[in-house]
Design an enzyme around this catalytic site. Structure first.
Site, PDB file in Angstrom:
ATOM      1  N   GLU A   1       0.849  -0.994  -0.140  1.00 14.89           N
ATOM      2  CA  GLU A   1       0.013   0.160   0.012  1.00 14.89           C
ATOM      3  C   GLU A   1       0.777   1.104  -0.308  1.00 14.89           C
ATOM      4  OE1 GLU A   1      -2.417  -0.897   3.259  1.00 14.89           O
ATOM      5  OE2 GLU A   1      -3.222  -2.336   2.174  1.00 14.89           O
TER       6      GLU A   1
ATOM      7  N   GLY B   1      -5.789  -8.358   0.926  1.00 16.63           N
ATOM      8  CA  GLY B   1      -7.597  -8.015   0.775  1.00 16.63           C
ATOM      9  C   GLY B   1      -8.778  -8.360   0.047  1.00 16.63           C
TER      10      GLY B   1
ATOM     11  N   SER C   1      -4.919 -12.139   2.681  1.00 16.70           N
ATOM     12  CA  SER C   1      -6.132 -13.307   2.916  1.00 16.70           C
ATOM     13  C   SER C   1      -6.228 -14.021   4.388  1.00 16.70           C
ATOM     14  CB  SER C   1      -6.613 -13.463   2.047  1.00 16.70           C
ATOM     15  OG  SER C   1      -7.447 -12.023   1.030  1.00 16.70           O
TER      16      SER C   1
END
Ligand code: 13P
Length: 262
Positions: free
Chosen positions: A106, A180, A220
């Site tokens: 990110e 995610g 995840s």
């Protein structure tokens, strides 16, 4: 002799939970782990709250002697000075941080962090006696074009270019397409890349340090898939995002040894 690596289950809260929420969460987490202590062997549990929570978490962990470690989600490449909005490694160290996450996808994407900046941040962390949790991972496009290991291995080499043999680091393999998305890598995919990363670590920091380095899988991770990752010889833990904010889920992930045999 190959070093025994203590598994590390780490929660990256990202930009979630303010300092009051962090206090309630850490208290409940510590209690739930204390209750469960007899059910598993040694495992290290770390949380990575937002910067504004760190003082609260430090106070709680030190006052109540919780067996939790913690760290920041980023660090400045610089030590002090005119860098508005940046946080020095010295500040993190003075709050008793053990770790700092560096190079999360990110930040690579949203903040355009490149290899040189990430390498400078790794050096800054080490200068301040913080253990970098270096994140590497390929996008879906990279995977299609270059296969699974090429990009993570290149990112690892670039990030550790200035690091000396024997350095104490943690590597988190986080495929960008798995973060995610609800679509985790398979345990076999994670092991394949983790194995390549460890071979690369041998070249970069030497055999003993490479053997001692924890390589985490992230993307995840849930209580229902953690066991598969933890069965892999080169996967030594997990960097958990969304599920680290759900107390029951995170506590169950920490107790992965209950599921590993099943
Ligand atoms: P998720 O567990 O939400 O996929 O996030 C993984 C991650 O980015 C941890 O750093």
């Amino acid at each position: 002799m190959v070093a025994k690596r203590v598994p590390l289950i780490a929660g990256n809260w990202k930009m979630n939970l303010d300092h009051l929420q962090s206090i309630a969460f850490v208290q409940k987490l510590a209690w739930s782990l204390k209750d469960a202590k007899h059910t598993y062997d040694t495992v290290e549990v770390a949380v990575f709250p937002p910067f504004t929570d760190l003082r609260s978490v430090q106070t709680l962990v030190s006052a109540d002697k919780y067996e939790l470690t913690f760290g920041g989600q980023d660090v400045s490449a610089f030590d002090s000075g005119a860098y508005t909005g940046e946080i020095s490694g010295a500040f993190l160290k003075s709050l008793d941080c053990t770790y700092v996450i560096i190079g999360h996808s990110e930040r690579r994407t949203l903040h355009h962090e490149g290899d040189d900046e990430i390498a400078a941040k790794v050096a800054a962390a080490i200068r301040h006696d913080l253990v970098p949790v270096l994140c590497v991972g390929e996008t879906a496009d990279d995977l299609e074009k270059h296969g699974p290991s090429a990009v993570p291995v290149a990112q690892l080499k670039a990030a550790l270019a200035g690091v000396t043999a024997g350095a104490d680091i943690v590597v988190a393999y986080e495929p960008v397409w798995a973060i995610g998305s609800g679509q985790a890598a398979t345990p076999e995919q994670a092991e394949q890349v983790a194995g390549q990363l460890r071979l690369t670590l041998v070249e970069l920091i030497g055999q003993d340090a490479a053997d001692a380095t924890r390589i985490l899988y992230g993307g995840s991770v849930k209580s229902s898939n953690i066991a598969g990752f933890m069965r892999q010889p080169n996967v030594d833990g997990a960097l958990v995002g969304g599920a680290s904010l759900d107390l029951a889920e995170f506590s169950s992930i920490v107790q992965f040894q209950k599921h590993v045999g099943t």
